[in-house]
Design an enzyme around this catalytic site. Structure first.
Site, PDB file in Angstrom:
ATOM      1  N   GLU A 103       0.883  -1.241  -0.006  1.00  0.00           N
ATOM      2  CA  GLU A 103       0.273  -0.004  -0.014  1.00  0.00           C
ATOM      3  C   GLU A 103       0.820   1.257  -0.078  1.00  0.00           C
ATOM      4  O   GLU A 103       0.395   2.063  -0.603  1.00  0.00           O
ATOM      5  CB  GLU A 103      -1.002  -0.134   1.146  1.00  0.00           C
ATOM      6  CG  GLU A 103      -1.883   1.219   1.290  1.00  0.00           C
ATOM      7  CD  GLU A 103      -2.905   1.089   2.322  1.00  0.00           C
ATOM      8  OE1 GLU A 103      -3.226   2.115   2.608  1.00  0.00           O
ATOM      9  OE2 GLU A 103      -3.155  -0.011   2.830  1.00  0.00           O
ATOM     10  N   ARG A 126      -7.351   2.452  14.012  1.00  0.00           N
ATOM     11  CA  ARG A 126      -8.274   1.408  13.768  1.00  0.00           C
ATOM     12  C   ARG A 126      -8.217   0.324  14.836  1.00  0.00           C
ATOM     13  O   ARG A 126      -9.080  -0.017  15.397  1.00  0.00           O
ATOM     14  CB  ARG A 126      -7.936   0.804  12.451  1.00  0.00           C
ATOM     15  CG  ARG A 126      -8.942  -0.155  11.881  1.00  0.00           C
ATOM     16  CD  ARG A 126      -8.948  -0.819  10.597  1.00  0.00           C
ATOM     17  NE  ARG A 126      -9.287   0.282   9.568  1.00  0.00           N
ATOM     18  CZ  ARG A 126     -10.748   0.096   9.114  1.00  0.00           C
ATOM     19  NH1 ARG A 126     -11.432  -1.089   9.578  1.00  0.00           N
ATOM     20  NH2 ARG A 126     -10.950   0.891   8.243  1.00  0.00           N
ATOM     21  N   PHE A 152      -5.374  -3.988   9.394  1.00  0.00           N
ATOM     22  CA  PHE A 152      -5.001  -2.565   9.218  1.00  0.00           C
ATOM     23  C   PHE A 152      -5.174  -2.290  10.887  1.00  0.00           C
ATOM     24  O   PHE A 152      -5.692  -1.075  11.149  1.00  0.00           O
ATOM     25  CB  PHE A 152      -5.561  -1.799   8.462  1.00  0.00           C
ATOM     26  CG  PHE A 152      -4.974  -0.300   8.218  1.00  0.00           C
ATOM     27  CD1 PHE A 152      -4.072  -0.393   7.290  1.00  0.00           C
ATOM     28  CD2 PHE A 152      -5.542   0.671   8.743  1.00  0.00           C
ATOM     29  CE1 PHE A 152      -3.574   0.861   7.047  1.00  0.00           C
ATOM     30  CE2 PHE A 152      -4.833   1.993   8.542  1.00  0.00           C
ATOM     31  CZ  PHE A 152      -3.954   2.018   7.637  1.00  0.00           C
ATOM     32  N   GLU A 208     -10.388  -8.374   4.571  1.00  0.00           N
ATOM     33  CA  GLU A 208      -9.838  -8.422   5.909  1.00  0.00           C
ATOM     34  C   GLU A 208     -10.540  -9.150   6.952  1.00  0.00           C
ATOM     35  O   GLU A 208     -10.089  -9.795   7.745  1.00  0.00           O
ATOM     36  CB  GLU A 208      -9.696  -6.892   6.434  1.00  0.00           C
ATOM     37  CG  GLU A 208      -8.694  -6.226   5.692  1.00  0.00           C
ATOM     38  CD  GLU A 208      -8.373  -4.998   5.731  1.00  0.00           C
ATOM     39  OE1 GLU A 208      -7.421  -4.096   6.376  1.00  0.00           O
ATOM     40  OE2 GLU A 208      -9.607  -4.118   5.599  1.00  0.00           O
TER      41      GLU A 208
END
Length: 795
Positions: A241, A319, A353, A727
């Site tokens: 990413e 997160r 994440f 995910e």
């Protein structure tokens, strides 16, 4: 039902289909970035000059000897950068550093006619370094107050009163490991410059637009002078990413300076030692329960191992804080977050994440505290599930808490939990040296980027005169099946057979300003954008068909490649319709766009509704553990996962299976080790090959593996009623770790809170068994603190 969710007659979405490149994958015909070298003339090869010290200041960099090596064309250094010498979005990652920040940091790059020439040239570069103090572990950083980036605090209710009013209060700490992505394809880029000075970079990247932006600012160019394309990736998992940008910039810089194509591909050892991992975390916590085992308050501090630069550590930490509740209502919560700055590779995105790290903390707490409360772990979890009308600690309502119990109850039924628990009890009674256990865990995972601006997608759909269709979208394919779903969405939206539609590689000159294919949002964003473009085209074609059929355009339906109208016998085939539209000068291309509605987030107050919806799932895992060695095997796994109305069931089940196995690897096998001594190799990654870093293989797969998708689960307001799947399944693997904990506890008396390290390797399980046999937590020598508080200190 909303227009976005509603499915038309005879949709192609919902059909089980193989991956669109499956045949190419298994025959070896699929092209990846580095394969393009063999189709490119006069390519130069880039090789890094790595410095093997954890932290030091460069005092001398001599390249003359390298230039004397036969085949070496150029050595790239910071002096060659025409723009900004930085590879990160935070401007804290110099592409050519003056200070070595981790063991193996690249300070220069050698370009050679062959890879071997470049390698020999890199060995000849002389670097003198003044060594500086280094911080390798999170504990060292905490003790040195070595932090960087934001330090958010999630706060709801009155935590101090909640703890004071709790009947039972427990405290502890917990450290858990980072994880290597170990994608099959390592980082790779191939750059060239055309006669007009346009820079074209083929990159193995999850975020082509950001790669384009970084390459442009390193070269001192505007974005329209740089084009980035991603054919496909051999895995990404978040590791591509942010981290591909610098490698792409090196290749582009070399191409601009030499006028020749430049290829950069890391070998496995370089990839392992130079690229970031999943963030390891350290957690300290204090939790209060009432007499019924319901959570009253949680006070916690989460410290993420950010590595040497920020990369994506701030949103990863955010997160984690937003997912520490998982499926449980916590009326009073105070969770502080901070990022340790260590002299290791810069940790980055990894599937989930930060969500897995936050959720692991609360699941570890529940598993450790259940026996101390005299409750079965499943019962403790069920008592704390979200109920209707309750909100998360950051203020987002949990609008479908019934999904939490729906997947939970379904998996209990599918797994025949009651019957198997009786069988396990009988087995354990008859086997003093081998124990079995079954555990069930659930998940609630928010879908959307925490940064609201990223929740947008674009697409370009072209219809040619012969009726064939070409789609472009902003998402990248890393094996997860995104392109397969986009083909199905386009065929469904246009009302044509799937064979009419083809998909082009992801390029920044076709769809600009795209977000990363990450946060499980690839299908939601790009699928809605493709649908939007197709609907524009259908509206135009319906006007044409209406004229031919003599009806109102609103009465026209295009199904299975034929335009029809209710009450009219005449019909118009797709190819004829398209050709008619062309001769009527009707535009046969459309740019689609989508922005996720209803999101709002205040990063300062840590309040809002950052997620479009929550994905849910539950897993029941049975394990068998050997009391002499701690060795174990996974006997059976049952999973029920909520993907809404699946766009492509075969793809989704594959994602659930793969995510679960990757999560089990992180939690049980993948033991990443660094040299923390004071010797010359301090900071060196010790597990830098598959020989020392254990990945899940066929032998770790469950002997019986059952995966079901939740039925009748339409997600209102998402493309064709589907939900994200990339995910969330990884967190289903918590059930493996909890089953191992419960099996270890079977070797001792009841009512003992068993601590289990993460990863729960056979060695870790062995020590947990020893602690259970001794009848107390081996690592909690403090015992009871006061009358009500049990101290549970982490490993």
């Amino acid at each position: 039902m909303s227009h976005l969710s509603e499915r038309p007659e005879n949709p192609v979405v919902g059909l089980s289909m193989p991956h669109e490149s499956a045949t190419l994958h298994v025959t070896g015909a699929a092209l990846y970035t580095d394969d393009l070298v063999h189709r490119t003339k006069d390519v130069l090869h880039a090789y890094p000059v790595q410095v093997m010290t954890a932290h030091g200041r460069i005092t001398e960099l001599r390249t003359d000897a390298a230039l004397a090596v036969p085949g070496v064309v150029r050595v790239l250094t910071g002096a060659d950068v025409p723009g900004i010498n930085d590879a990160g979005m935070k401007h804290d990652e110099p592409l050519f550093p003056d200070e070595v920040m981790f063991h193996g940091h690249a300070v220069a790059w050698v370009l050679g006619e062959t890879l071997e020439a470049a390698r020999l040239g890199a060995e000849a570069v002389e670097v003198e370094v003044e060594e500086l103090p280094s911080l390798v572990t999170v504990r060292e950083a905490i003790e040195a107050d070595g932090f960087h980036g934001a330090r958010p605090v999630l706060l709801s209710g009155d935590v101090d009163s909640g703890l004071a009013d709790s009947a039972h209060v427990f405290s502890g700490e917990f450290s858990f490991s980072d994880q290597e992505h170990f994608y099959l394809e390592t980082h790779a880029a191939l750059a060239q410059v055309d006669e007009a000075g346009q820079v074209f970079v083929q990159s193995s990247t999850q975020h082509p637009s950001e790669t384009q932006e970084i390459v442009a600012h390193v070269l001192g160019l505007h974005s329209h002078e740089v084009t980035v394309q991603c054919l496909r990736m051999g895995g990404g998992f978040g590791g591509k990413e942010m981290q591909p940008h610098g490698f792409a910039a090196i290749a582009a810089l070399g191409a601009v300076l030499t006028g020749r194509p430049v290829r950069l591909r890391l070998d496995r050892t370089q990839d392992l030692t130079m690229s970031g991992k999943r963030h390891g975390f350290h957690a300290e916590w204090r939790i209060g329960f009432d007499d019924d085992g319901r959570i009253r308050a949680l006070d916690a501090t989460l410290t993420a191992d950010g590595g040497w630069s920020l990369d994506l550590s701030e949103p990863v930490l955010a997160r984690a804080l937003c997912h520490i509740d998982n499926t449980y209502w916590i009326p009073n919560a105070r969770v502080a977050g901070r990022i340790a700055r260590t002299n290791k590779v810069s940790n980055t995105a990894f599937r989930g994440f930060g969500g897995p790290q936050g959720m692991l903390v609360i699941e570890d707490i529940m598993g450790r505290c259940a026996p101390l409360l005299g409750l079965d772990p499943m019962e403790l979890r069920e008592r704390n599930f979200y109920r209707k009308g309750q909100s998360t600690p950051y203020g987002q309502p949990v609008v479908r808490p019934d999904r939490i119990t729906a997947v939970w109850d379904r998996v209990k039924d599918d797994a025949d939990l009651d019957g198997r628990r009786r069988e396990i009890a009988a087995f354990n009674a008859a086997h003093p040296h081998t124990k079995r256990a079954i555990a069930v865990t659930g998940l609630k995972f928010g879908i959307s980027f925490n940064l609201t601006a990223f929740n947008q997608g674009g697409a370009l759909v072209l219809i040619y005169k012969d009726g064939s269709v070409l789609i472009n979208h902003g998402g990248t394919e890393m094996g997860q099946g995104l392109h397969t779903k986009m083909l199905q969405v386009a065929a469904t939206s246009l009302g044509v057979p799937l064979e009419k539609v083809r998909l082009a590689p992801t390029r920044t000159d076709k769809v600009p300003n795209t977000s990363a294919t990450a946060a499980s949002s690839g299908t939601d964003l790009n699928g809605a954008a493709v649908k939007n473009a197709c609907e524009q085209l259908v509206e135009r074609l319906s006007q044409v068909a209406a004229t031919r059929l003599g009806v109102n355009p609103s009465d026209v339906r295009i199904v299975d490649g034929v335009a029809r109208a209710l009450g009219v016998d005449e019909e118009l085939a797709w190819n004829d319709l398209v050709r008619t539209a062309y001769f009527q000068r009707v535009q046969l291309s459309a740019a689609g766009f989508y922005r996720t509605e209803g999101l709002h987030w205040d990063a300062k107050t840590f309040k809002g509704s950052p997620f479009k919806y929550f994905a849910h799932g539950a897993a029941a895992t049975e394990v068998e553990v050997d009391g002499f060695t701690g060795a174990y095997r996974v006997r059976r796994v049952d999973i029920v996962h909520d993907v809404g109305d699946s766009l492509s069931p075969m793809i989704d089940i594959g994602q659930v299976e793969g995510g679960f196995v990757q999560g089990a690897g992180w939690l049980t096998l993948e033991d990443m080790r660094w040299d923390t001594g004071d010797g010359p190799n301090r900071g060196r990654l010790l597990t830098q090959a598959a020989s020392t870093y254990k990945l899940p293989s066929f032998s770790e797969m469950p002997e019986e593996f059952n995966v079901a998708l939740l039925e009748d689960a339409t997600e209102e307001g998402a493309v064709y009623g589907s939900k994200a799947v990339g995910e969330p399944p990884l967190m289903l693997a918590f059930s493996v770790r909890e089953a191992l904990r419960q099996a270890a506890a079977e070797f001792g008396p009841g009512g003992v809170g068993v601590e289990l390290a993460s990863p729960a390797t056979p060695e870790a399980v062995y020590w947990a068994i020893q602690a259970a046999r001794q009848g107390h937590d081996l690592l909690a020598d403090e015992g009871r603190v006061g009358d009500d508080v049990e101290a549970l200190s982490g490993a």
